[in-house]
Design a protein around this motif. Structure first.
Motif, mmCIF file in Angstrom:
data_model
loop_
_atom_site.group_PDB
_atom_site.id
_atom_site.type_symbol
_atom_site.label_atom_id
_atom_site.label_comp_id
_atom_site.label_asym_id
_atom_site.label_seq_id
_atom_site.Cartn_x
_atom_site.Cartn_y
_atom_site.Cartn_z
ATOM 1 N N ALA A 135 -0.644 24.148 8.077
ATOM 2 C CA ALA A 135 0.099 24.628 6.913
ATOM 3 C C ALA A 135 -0.779 24.532 5.683
ATOM 4 C CB ALA A 135 1.383 23.820 6.720
ATOM 5 N N GLN A 136 -0.304 25.150 4.638
ATOM 6 C CA GLN A 136 -1.044 25.134 3.383
ATOM 7 C C GLN A 136 -1.241 23.708 2.910
ATOM 8 O OE1 GLN A 136 0.704 26.698 -0.456
ATOM 9 N NE2 GLN A 136 -0.766 28.321 -0.057
ATOM 10 N N SER A 137 -2.435 23.415 2.462
ATOM 11 C CA SER A 137 -2.761 22.066 2.011
ATOM 12 C C SER A 137 -1.972 21.701 0.767
ATOM 13 C CB SER A 137 -4.258 21.963 1.712
ATOM 14 O OG SER A 137 -4.549 20.755 1.046
ATOM 15 N N PRO A 138 -1.347 20.499 0.742
ATOM 16 C CA PRO A 138 -0.655 20.065 -0.475
ATOM 17 C C PRO A 138 -1.621 19.875 -1.635
ATOM 18 C CG PRO A 138 -0.010 18.727 1.417
ATOM 19 C CD PRO A 138 -1.192 19.544 1.828
ATOM 20 N N ALA A 139 -2.890 19.605 -1.320
ATOM 21 C CA ALA A 139 -3.868 19.340 -2.368
ATOM 22 C C ALA A 139 -4.635 20.583 -2.800
ATOM 23 C CB ALA A 139 -4.868 18.275 -1.885
ATOM 24 N N GLU A 179 -11.064 8.060 -2.160
ATOM 25 C CA GLU A 179 -9.766 8.725 -2.042
ATOM 26 C C GLU A 179 -9.115 8.796 -3.420
ATOM 27 O OE1 GLU A 179 -5.868 7.648 0.462
ATOM 28 O OE2 GLU A 179 -7.627 8.005 1.736
ATOM 29 N N ASN A 180 -9.591 9.756 -4.198
ATOM 30 C CA ASN A 180 -9.214 9.828 -5.607
ATOM 31 C C ASN A 180 -7.757 10.200 -5.848
ATOM 32 O OD1 ASN A 180 -9.324 11.676 -8.403
ATOM 33 N ND2 ASN A 180 -10.515 9.780 -8.463
ATOM 34 N N ASP A 181 -7.085 10.730 -4.828
ATOM 35 C CA ASP A 181 -5.697 11.163 -5.007
ATOM 36 C C ASP A 181 -4.695 10.140 -4.496
ATOM 37 O OD1 ASP A 181 -6.262 11.431 -2.339
ATOM 38 O OD2 ASP A 181 -5.424 13.443 -2.125
ATOM 39 N N ASN A 182 -5.138 8.908 -4.240
ATOM 40 C CA ASN A 182 -4.227 7.881 -3.728
ATOM 41 C C ASN A 182 -3.430 7.305 -4.890
ATOM 42 O OD1 ASN A 182 -3.214 5.218 -2.807
ATOM 43 N ND2 ASN A 182 -4.342 5.729 -0.952
ATOM 44 N N THR A 183 -2.182 7.704 -4.995
ATOM 45 C CA THR A 183 -1.393 7.331 -6.173
ATOM 46 C C THR A 183 -1.078 5.837 -6.218
ATOM 47 O OG1 THR A 183 0.621 7.987 -4.999
ATOM 48 C CG2 THR A 183 -0.371 9.604 -6.450
ATOM 49 N N ASN A 227 -1.547 13.000 -10.053
ATOM 50 C CA ASN A 227 -1.709 13.243 -8.626
ATOM 51 C C ASN A 227 -0.402 13.470 -7.886
ATOM 52 O OD1 ASN A 227 -4.601 13.139 -7.572
ATOM 53 N ND2 ASN A 227 -4.588 11.421 -9.001
ATOM 54 N N VAL A 228 0.726 13.133 -8.505
ATOM 55 C CA VAL A 228 2.013 13.474 -7.883
ATOM 56 C C VAL A 228 2.625 14.708 -8.542
ATOM 57 C CG1 VAL A 228 2.492 11.122 -7.151
ATOM 58 C CG2 VAL A 228 3.352 11.894 -9.369
ATOM 59 N N GLY A 229 1.893 15.319 -9.472
ATOM 60 C CA GLY A 229 2.371 16.538 -10.105
ATOM 61 C C GLY A 229 3.373 16.324 -11.223
ATOM 62 N N ALA A 230 3.491 15.086 -11.710
ATOM 63 C CA ALA A 230 4.407 14.793 -12.821
ATOM 64 C C ALA A 230 3.641 14.989 -14.131
ATOM 65 C CB ALA A 230 4.948 13.367 -12.702
ATOM 66 N N GLY A 290 0.829 -1.194 0.000
ATOM 67 C CA GLY A 290 0.000 0.000 0.000
ATOM 68 C C GLY A 290 0.864 1.245 0.000
ATOM 69 N N GLU A 291 0.303 2.339 -0.480
ATOM 70 C CA GLU A 291 1.050 3.585 -0.481
ATOM 71 C C GLU A 291 0.896 4.213 0.884
ATOM 72 O OE1 GLU A 291 -0.459 7.195 -2.163
ATOM 73 O OE2 GLU A 291 1.310 7.236 -3.405
ATOM 74 N N LEU A 292 1.956 4.161 1.679
ATOM 75 C CA LEU A 292 1.847 4.530 3.068
ATOM 76 C C LEU A 292 2.694 5.733 3.424
ATOM 77 C CD1 LEU A 292 2.064 0.845 3.979
ATOM 78 C CD2 LEU A 292 0.020 2.229 4.008
ATOM 79 N N ARG A 293 3.549 6.139 2.493
ATOM 80 C CA ARG A 293 4.293 7.374 2.685
ATOM 81 C C ARG A 293 4.173 8.184 1.404
ATOM 82 N NH1 ARG A 293 9.035 6.851 6.465
ATOM 83 N NH2 ARG A 293 8.611 4.997 7.675
ATOM 84 N N ALA A 294 4.117 9.455 1.519
ATOM 85 C CA ALA A 294 4.087 10.323 0.345
ATOM 86 C C ALA A 294 5.027 11.483 0.607
ATOM 87 C CB ALA A 294 2.670 10.830 0.094
#
Length: 474
Positions: A91-95, A397-401, A430-433, A14-18
């Motif tokens: 802090a400012q939201s990354p999303a 969770e549409n942004d789960n890469t 979703n990772v900005g690439a 699973g994607e557990l760190r971003a």
């Protein structure tokens, strides 16, 4: 615990760190570029831990506070930061560049003693969000720059005329005035956030003692420059006047003596044990939770530590004892599934993961872990169930890469390459690439039925990612 090992950039657990860029935090950040403009705090990559159990406990703490503050809880995300120091910040939201989120260091949960202390810190951060303090920080920093820039101008002129020492003194005075002005604002802002936070604690019938205990502790440790308190102290300065004001606010509350329930304390100890078991040195964990301690939290921590060692037989033994004792706990089943998958036995992991999803069907991370285990078996019959689980999870969770990565694998296994390409485009988007996002969206759009919902999504990604990709390549 669905956490990715630090050495692994990706995996089927699973994607557990971003990796996220840290925006301006609640400390001093006055930066100056060569063109004398204001720059945001230097972006610092931070690791985010994803875990359904911990996230749900934190949301249970935070949502009543947001409601009391008049903030829609659905607009605020909580991020658990892989950092051993005691700190939390808004802090400012990354999303969402316009929104704010709350970031909580793992060290805060590990080192504080009670749920009420953590809730007190969250109430303070909620006070910052409700007050729009991040936006105010930017305006005040811009204003604070004026005396520094004047000092620089005077100093440069003086040095040009040969008065080197006088010029340097003028620059230093300007900088000192800027910092002093911002510090004065920061202290006032912190005290106001305290007062708002205490108001939200009263509104939710909770004691304000936890907040007081935390700031009192760090006011005492400030002079000692304690390793784990440094970040929190620098972001949340706690002088005696502030502590005295907090004491008066706490004493005036009718809920001063309200205590955490035994159930809340046990829940808190469980997530503490989980984090300690995952993040701590294995030998330290096993010393802190010796085999003679048969409590649930001790077995939870030891199971995680054995899993990491790896001592998978002991990890299974501890986890199976938890499952047997509490068969309706989805997180024990989740841990059992993860152990089997990490033992390269995904077929045995599917059952426990399925049980965790059955017990918590609204948890997207659990569904993604189940789907990853199903796909890891390489059994064609499990590709369609895996895809169905991923569709449900990605609706939530549409942004789960990592979810999009697994969706691409599922579509590919089913022979649907256009949808595999679209899922890959979603992952990169979703990772900005933007360059690969536009590339894969373009390939998908050529093969998808024109006018379909999926074709429209591919063209939307191209419309947004294409120009950005072009700008970044120039």
């Amino acid at each position: 615990m669905t956490l990715l090992h630090p050495s692994r950039p990706s995996g089927r657990l699973g994607e557990l760190r971003a990796r996220l860029g840290r925006a301006a935090v609640l400390g001093i950040s006055i930066a100056m570029s060569l063109n004398l403009g204001i720059q945001p705090a230097a972006a610092q990559a931070i690791s985010i831990i994803r875990d359904t159990e911990i996230e749900r406990v934190l949301r249970g703490y935070e949502e009543p506070l947001l409601t009391a503050a008049g903030v829609d809880p659905s607009t605020i995300k909580l991020y658990l930061v892989d950092d051993p120091t005691i700190n939390a910040f808004a802090a400012q939201s990354p999303a969402d560049n316009e929104g704010e989120d709350i970031f909580i260091n793992a060290g805060l949960l590990i080192q504080l003693k009670t749920p009420n202390q953590v809730i007190g810190v969250l109430a303070h951060e909620t006070g910052h969000i409700a007050g729009g303090d991040l936006t105010k920080d930017t305006r005040v920093m811009e204003k604070a720059m004026i005396p520094m820039l004047i000092g620089m101008a005077v100093g440069v002129a003086a040095m040009a005329l040969g008065a080197g020492q006088a010029g340097m003194a003028a620059v230093a005075l300007g900088e000192q005035a800027a910092v002093s002005q911002f510090l004065q604002f920061s202290r006032s802002q912190e005290a106001t956030a305290d007062q708002r936070g205490q108001k939200y604690l009263r509104a939710t019938h909770q004691s304000g003692n936890g907040m007081l205990e935390v700031f009192e502790r760090f006011a005492q440790e400030d002079a000692m420059s304690g390793l784990y308190a440094k970040d929190f102290i620098s972001d949340h300065p706690a002088d005696r006047d502030r502590i005295d004001l907090l004491q008066r606010l706490v004493d005036a509350s009718p809920y001063k003596d309200v205590r955490d329930s035994p159930e809340a304390v046990h829940e808190f100890h469980m997530i503490q044990a989980k984090l300690i078991g995952y993040l701590g040195r294995v030998d330290s964990v096993l010393a802190h939770y010796p085999a003679s301690d048969t409590s649930e939290e001790a077995r939870y921590a030891r199971g995680m530590a054995y899993f990491r060692k790896p001592d998978l037989l002991n990890a299974l033994s501890e986890t199976n004892s938890l499952v047997k004792e509490e068969p309706k706990n989805p997180y024990f089943w989740e841990m059992l599934g993860q152990i089997y998958v990490d033992m390269a036995q995904p077929e045995k992991g599917v059952g426990p993961y399925q049980k965790s999803v059955d017990l918590a069907p609204d948890a997207p991370l659990l569904r993604i872990s189940l789907a990853a285990a199903q796909l890891a078996t390489d059994k064609p019959a499990l590709a369609q169930p895996a895809l169905q689980n991923l569709k449900i999870a990605l609706q939530q969770e549409n942004d789960n890469t990592f979810g999009w990565y697994e969706a691409a694998q599922a579509y590919s296994a089913l022979g649907n390459q256009p949808m595999a390409d679209l899922s890959t485009a979603e992952r990169y988007y979703n990772v900005g690439a933007m360059v690969p996002a536009a590339h894969f969206a373009g390939i998908a759009a050529q093969k998808l039925r024109k006018g379909s919902t999926d074709w429209q999504r591919a063209t939307d990604i191209m419309a947004v990612a294409g120009p950005q990709a072009k700008d970044r390549s120039e």
